[in-house]
Scaffold this motif. Structure first.
Motif, PDB file in Angstrom:
ATOM      1  N   GLN A  88       0.833  -1.206   0.000  1.00  0.00           N
ATOM      2  CA  GLN A  88       0.000   0.000   0.000  1.00  0.00           C
ATOM      3  C   GLN A  88       0.867   1.254   0.000  1.00  0.00           C
ATOM      4  O   GLN A  88       0.586   2.216  -0.726  1.00  0.00           O
ATOM      5  CB  GLN A  88      -0.927   0.010   1.215  1.00  0.00           C
ATOM      6  CG  GLN A  88      -2.027  -1.012   1.152  1.00  0.00           C
ATOM      7  CD  GLN A  88      -2.823  -1.073   2.438  1.00  0.00           C
ATOM      8  OE1 GLN A  88      -2.491  -0.432   3.432  1.00  0.00           O
ATOM      9  NE2 GLN A  88      -3.890  -1.863   2.433  1.00  0.00           N
ATOM     10  N   TYR A  89       1.924   1.266   0.815  1.00  0.00           N
ATOM     11  CA  TYR A  89       2.820   2.413   0.851  1.00  0.00           C
ATOM     12  C   TYR A  89       3.531   2.612  -0.488  1.00  0.00           C
ATOM     13  O   TYR A  89       3.716   3.742  -0.943  1.00  0.00           O
ATOM     14  CB  TYR A  89       3.851   2.263   1.966  1.00  0.00           C
ATOM     15  CG  TYR A  89       3.284   2.416   3.358  1.00  0.00           C
ATOM     16  CD1 TYR A  89       2.274   3.323   3.637  1.00  0.00           C
ATOM     17  CD2 TYR A  89       3.759   1.647   4.405  1.00  0.00           C
ATOM     18  CE1 TYR A  89       1.757   3.467   4.910  1.00  0.00           C
ATOM     19  CE2 TYR A  89       3.242   1.778   5.685  1.00  0.00           C
ATOM     20  CZ  TYR A  89       2.248   2.693   5.925  1.00  0.00           C
ATOM     21  OH  TYR A  89       1.737   2.826   7.190  1.00  0.00           O
ATOM     22  N   ALA A  90       3.916   1.520  -1.124  1.00  0.00           N
ATOM     23  CA  ALA A  90       4.588   1.621  -2.418  1.00  0.00           C
ATOM     24  C   ALA A  90       3.648   2.210  -3.469  1.00  0.00           C
ATOM     25  O   ALA A  90       4.054   3.074  -4.263  1.00  0.00           O
ATOM     26  CB  ALA A  90       5.081   0.251  -2.867  1.00  0.00           C
ATOM     27  N   ALA A  91       2.389   1.781  -3.460  1.00  0.00           N
ATOM     28  CA  ALA A  91       1.421   2.324  -4.424  1.00  0.00           C
ATOM     29  C   ALA A  91       1.170   3.801  -4.147  1.00  0.00           C
ATOM     30  O   ALA A  91       1.088   4.610  -5.078  1.00  0.00           O
ATOM     31  CB  ALA A  91       0.111   1.545  -4.345  1.00  0.00           C
ATOM     32  N   HIS A  92       1.068   4.156  -2.886  1.00  0.00           N
ATOM     33  CA  HIS A  92       0.839   5.556  -2.525  1.00  0.00           C
ATOM     34  C   HIS A  92       2.041   6.413  -2.927  1.00  0.00           C
ATOM     35  O   HIS A  92       1.877   7.522  -3.460  1.00  0.00           O
ATOM     36  CB  HIS A  92       0.581   5.667  -1.025  1.00  0.00           C
ATOM     37  CG  HIS A  92       0.248   7.045  -0.560  1.00  0.00           C
ATOM     38  ND1 HIS A  92      -0.919   7.683  -0.915  1.00  0.00           N
ATOM     39  CD2 HIS A  92       0.924   7.920   0.211  1.00  0.00           C
ATOM     40  CE1 HIS A  92      -0.946   8.885  -0.378  1.00  0.00           C
ATOM     41  NE2 HIS A  92       0.168   9.051   0.314  1.00  0.00           N
ATOM     42  N   THR A  93       3.234   5.895  -2.697  1.00  0.00           N
ATOM     43  CA  THR A  93       4.448   6.624  -3.077  1.00  0.00           C
ATOM     44  C   THR A  93       4.503   6.825  -4.590  1.00  0.00           C
ATOM     45  O   THR A  93       4.880   7.907  -5.062  1.00  0.00           O
ATOM     46  CB  THR A  93       5.690   5.860  -2.599  1.00  0.00           C
ATOM     47  OG1 THR A  93       5.620   5.718  -1.182  1.00  0.00           O
ATOM     48  CG2 THR A  93       6.967   6.577  -2.969  1.00  0.00           C
ATOM     49  N   GLU A  94       4.115   5.815  -5.339  1.00  0.00           N
ATOM     50  CA  GLU A  94       4.109   5.934  -6.806  1.00  0.00           C
ATOM     51  C   GLU A  94       3.148   7.023  -7.257  1.00  0.00           C
ATOM     52  O   GLU A  94       3.466   7.828  -8.133  1.00  0.00           O
ATOM     53  CB  GLU A  94       3.744   4.593  -7.445  1.00  0.00           C
ATOM     54  CG  GLU A  94       3.662   4.634  -8.958  1.00  0.00           C
ATOM     55  CD  GLU A  94       4.985   4.981  -9.620  1.00  0.00           C
ATOM     56  OE1 GLU A  94       4.935   5.574 -10.724  1.00  0.00           O
ATOM     57  OE2 GLU A  94       6.046   4.686  -9.055  1.00  0.00           O
ATOM     58  N   ARG A  95       1.951   7.060  -6.648  1.00  0.00           N
ATOM     59  CA  ARG A  95       0.985   8.113  -6.999  1.00  0.00           C
ATOM     60  C   ARG A  95       1.534   9.494  -6.671  1.00  0.00           C
ATOM     61  O   ARG A  95       1.389  10.441  -7.455  1.00  0.00           O
ATOM     62  CB  ARG A  95      -0.339   7.892  -6.265  1.00  0.00           C
ATOM     63  CG  ARG A  95      -1.147   6.736  -6.818  1.00  0.00           C
ATOM     64  CD  ARG A  95      -2.567   6.721  -6.275  1.00  0.00           C
ATOM     65  NE  ARG A  95      -2.641   6.701  -4.824  1.00  0.00           N
ATOM     66  CZ  ARG A  95      -2.671   5.595  -4.079  1.00  0.00           C
ATOM     67  NH1 ARG A  95      -2.631   4.410  -4.656  1.00  0.00           N
ATOM     68  NH2 ARG A  95      -2.753   5.670  -2.761  1.00  0.00           N
ATOM     69  N   LEU A  96       2.189   9.621  -5.532  1.00  0.00           N
ATOM     70  CA  LEU A  96       2.764  10.911  -5.152  1.00  0.00           C
ATOM     71  C   LEU A  96       3.887  11.313  -6.107  1.00  0.00           C
ATOM     72  O   LEU A  96       3.993  12.496  -6.475  1.00  0.00           O
ATOM     73  CB  LEU A  96       3.281  10.860  -3.713  1.00  0.00           C
ATOM     74  CG  LEU A  96       2.220  10.799  -2.632  1.00  0.00           C
ATOM     75  CD1 LEU A  96       2.868  10.637  -1.258  1.00  0.00           C
ATOM     76  CD2 LEU A  96       1.343  12.040  -2.654  1.00  0.00           C
TER      77      LEU A  96
END
Length: 87
Positions: free
Chosen positions: A47-55
């Motif tokens: 989840q953190y990796a996906a959020h970081t990618e979006r950011l």
């Protein structure tokens, strides 16, 4: 003397057998808890990796907008607002 012999021959193996079974159950429980924690940690990391990618994608767009010298900047900003996913 007979009581001591009885304790050594019968009591001690029974106590050790029950203790060993309790230890095995406790160890199995600890292994299940560790596995559950590992699964939860892996899910949060994804989840953190996906959020970081979006950011990171948003930052790239903002950098491009900030360095863009074109006259259609306002139109591009409005288009990006329309493309943003709703959470």
């Amino acid at each position: 003397m007979v009581l001591g012999f009885f304790f050594i021959v019968v009591g001690l193996p029974v106590i050790l057998g029950i203790g060993a079974d309790m230890f095995r159950r406790w160890l199995k429980h600890k292994e299940k808890m560790a596995e559950a924690l590992n699964n939860q940690t892996a899910e949060k990391a994804a989840q953190y990796a996906a959020h970081t990618e979006r950011l990171e994608q948003r930052v790239r767009v903002l950098e491009r907008i900030a360095t863009d010298k074109g006259a259609d900047l306002a139109d591009e900003i409005e288009r990006l607002r329309d493309d943003r996913p709703v959470n």
